[in-house]
Design an enzyme around this catalytic site. Structure first.
Site, PDB file in Angstrom:
ATOM      1  N   TRP A  17       0.838  -1.199   0.000  1.00 35.11           N
ATOM      2  CA  TRP A  17       0.000   0.000   0.000  1.00 35.11           C
ATOM      3  C   TRP A  17       0.876   1.254   0.000  1.00 35.11           C
ATOM      4  O   TRP A  17       0.531   2.261  -0.618  1.00 35.11           O
ATOM      5  CB  TRP A  17      -0.903  -0.013   1.229  1.00 35.11           C
ATOM      6  CG  TRP A  17      -1.798   1.184   1.357  1.00 35.11           C
ATOM      7  CD1 TRP A  17      -3.019   1.373   0.763  1.00 35.11           C
ATOM      8  CD2 TRP A  17      -1.564   2.371   2.142  1.00 35.11           C
ATOM      9  NE1 TRP A  17      -3.541   2.592   1.127  1.00 35.11           N
ATOM     10  CE2 TRP A  17      -2.683   3.231   1.965  1.00 35.11           C
ATOM     11  CE3 TRP A  17      -0.523   2.785   2.969  1.00 35.11           C
ATOM     12  CZ2 TRP A  17      -2.773   4.464   2.600  1.00 35.11           C
ATOM     13  CZ3 TRP A  17      -0.617   4.021   3.597  1.00 35.11           C
ATOM     14  CH2 TRP A  17      -1.730   4.838   3.412  1.00 35.11           C
ATOM     15  N   HIS A  18       2.029   1.175   0.669  1.00 36.02           N
ATOM     16  CA  HIS A  18       2.902   2.337   0.745  1.00 36.02           C
ATOM     17  C   HIS A  18       3.634   2.598  -0.565  1.00 36.02           C
ATOM     18  O   HIS A  18       3.978   3.747  -0.855  1.00 36.02           O
ATOM     19  CB  HIS A  18       3.939   2.155   1.870  1.00 36.02           C
ATOM     20  CG  HIS A  18       3.388   2.406   3.234  1.00 36.02           C
ATOM     21  ND1 HIS A  18       2.749   1.435   3.976  1.00 36.02           N
ATOM     22  CD2 HIS A  18       3.366   3.527   4.002  1.00 36.02           C
ATOM     23  CE1 HIS A  18       2.372   1.958   5.134  1.00 36.02           C
ATOM     24  NE2 HIS A  18       2.738   3.218   5.179  1.00 36.02           N
ATOM     25  N   GLY A  19       3.894   1.558  -1.346  1.00 37.65           N
ATOM     26  CA  GLY A  19       4.621   1.783  -2.589  1.00 37.65           C
ATOM     27  C   GLY A  19       4.727   0.519  -3.418  1.00 37.65           C
ATOM     28  O   GLY A  19       4.718  -0.596  -2.887  1.00 37.65           O
TER      29      GLY A  19
END
Length: 474
Positions: free
Chosen positions: A336-338
């Site tokens: 989700w972060h990257g």
């Protein structure tokens, strides 16, 4: 006309953020008219929504139309779920929402990663133009999904009007970088009338804005530009000691960046009469990874727990399945972060939540005496270990590629010389002072923070404005 055009147009090189002078000017102008909507619900909703869409346009250009599309889709799907009579139809509608929201997120965030992976595995050279990632897309997607799932679970009634839902999704304080605001926490606040901002709320909002500005625009930005970025850009140019302090610096930088922006978002919302839940709670005080995620990005960790971990089965299907569910949740949280293997590894490192739970099961005294708090020695040891596990994860999170990760570890473990510490401190005096201040503020007792909040809250508004002005100047 030129200045007016600059105000109305999107500048990709300078997106609008809270810590910019332009935002403070726009917010002051917005606030002049906002007070006239205190006793008028619908005009307030329309006015704030229009400003929010303008704010998002100044942050991401015409991708604000994407935001409107998501809001429209889930508004209609939410109402359809609520009136559906059969379980199969309700599940199908939830699946439709997931397909629309996650499909959109996957396209913008993960297409480039997928094509790169295919090229590596098949030795191909698929050409694909880089896809622009709209700012905040992960946040408003997760917010919208929480609304749909809560309606499906009978925890929430759908809003009556489309504009109400667009207000919730686009509300500008949390739009770009969170926190992730749950519909069942926020939507009831929309209809409060009159909307009162008490002296306490106003003072608390100003205090949070001051804290956020200092963390984001003073500590985070300064140590990032003048030290951390240089080390991570080329670790081999620096000694092991400098690399280690670069990692410590990044741990402080990312905390001050994320929590500073959250503080400003929560503070601005308070000035408008809306209350968000706390999003960061001194996470480096944690004695376990489990505790870290109860303190770090609380809105995200609680979202992952309630809507992903529990949906996977949580701890209801045996110990092994519990550990697997934890690992899957954290790996997906990393993605989700990257869109990169580095974020998958970062998530897997935090999947050591499972290791902590294994230790609790193997050593009941940990649970009985409380590794989380009751033994000061265990607390100290646990905090040091947890902090360094988190720092290892931050290396993967920040590095541009796996080679950089390897170079940092190599320098720390093969080119480390503690004897140069005095020269290092002398050479980076300003950085060291700011890092010391940052960590000291982070680890100070909660009672001191509460006292500082009371002092700022009780100040005259003029003095609060002077403090904010000095921070902007600084």
């Amino acid at each position: 006309m030129g200045k007016l055009w600059e105000l109305l147009s999107y500048d990709a090189d300078s997106p609008l953020i809270f810590s910019s002078g332009l935002f403070l000017f726009l917010f002051a102008f917005f606030s002049l008219f906002y007070s006239f909507t205190a006793r008028r619900v619908l005009p307030r909703i329309i006015y704030v929504t229009l400003f929010s869409l303008y704010f998002y346009y100044k942050s991401s250009g015409f991708y604000f139309l994407l935001l409107i599309s998501v809001a429209t889709s889930d508004y209609l799907i939410g109402r359809a779920i609520y009136v559906s009579q059969t379980a199969s139809r309700r599940k199908a509608l939830v699946a439709l929402s997931l397909a629309v929201d996650l499909g959109m997120l996957a396209y913008f965030k993960y297409t480039n990663m997928f094509i790169d992976l295919v090229n590596v595995l098949r030795g191909g050279h698929i050409q694909f133009k880089d896809i622009f990632l709209p700012i905040g897309i992960s946040f408003f997607t997760f917010q919208s999904l929480s609304y749909i799932i809560d309606i499906y679970r009978h925890r929430l009634r759908p809003v009556r009007r489309w504009i109400d839902y667009l207000f919730y999704i686009s509300f500008f304080p949390q739009l770009v970088a969170g926190p992730i605001v749950r519909a069942r926490d926020f939507i009831p606040q929309i209809y409060r009338n009159p909307l009162n901002v008490s002296r306490t709320m106003f003072g608390e909002g100003v205090f949070l804005i001051i804290c956020g500005l200092f963390k984001k625009a003073v500590i985070s930005d300064f140590i990032s530009i003048n030290f951390v970025d240089r080390v991570f850009d080329n670790p081999l140019l620096y000694t092991g000691l400098e690399n280690l302090f670069g990692v410590y610096g990044y741990a402080l930088q990312i905390y001050c960046d994320f929590s500073g922006y959250s503080d400003m978002a929560i503070g601005i919302a308070l000035l408008l009469g809306f209350r968000f839940n706390k999003n960061f709670d001194s996470p480096y005080k944690s004695a376990t990874i489990t505790e870290f995620w109860r303190r770090w990005h609380i809105s995200l960790s609680s979202w992952l727990k309630d809507y992903l971990y529990i949906s996977l089965g949580g701890n209801r299907k045996g110990r092994i399945r519990t550990y697997l569910n934890l690992m899957v949740t954290m790996v997906l949280g990393g993605l989700w972060h990257g869109a990169s293997l580095r974020f998958v590894i970062w998530g897997a490192i935090h999947g050591t939540l499972a290791v902590h739970k294994v230790a609790m099961a193997m050593f009941p005294s940990f649970k009985a005496q409380g590794i989380d708090m009751k033994s000061p020695v265990r607390r100290l040891i646990g905090t040091l270990i947890t902090f360094h596990v988190v720092c290892v994860g931050w290396i993967f999170f920040r590095a541009e590629d796996m080679k950089t990760v390897g170079d940092i570890f190599s320098q720390i473990f093969t080119s480390f010389d503690i004897s140069i510490l005095p020269q290092f401190i002398a050479g980076y005096k300003g950085i060291m002072i700011l890092m010391l201040v940052g960590y000291a503020l982070h680890f100070m007792p909660d009672s001191l923070e509460a006292r500082a909040k009371r002092i700022v809250t009780s100040m005259p508004i003029v003095l609060q404005a002077v403090i904010i002005s000095l921070l902007i100047w600084l």
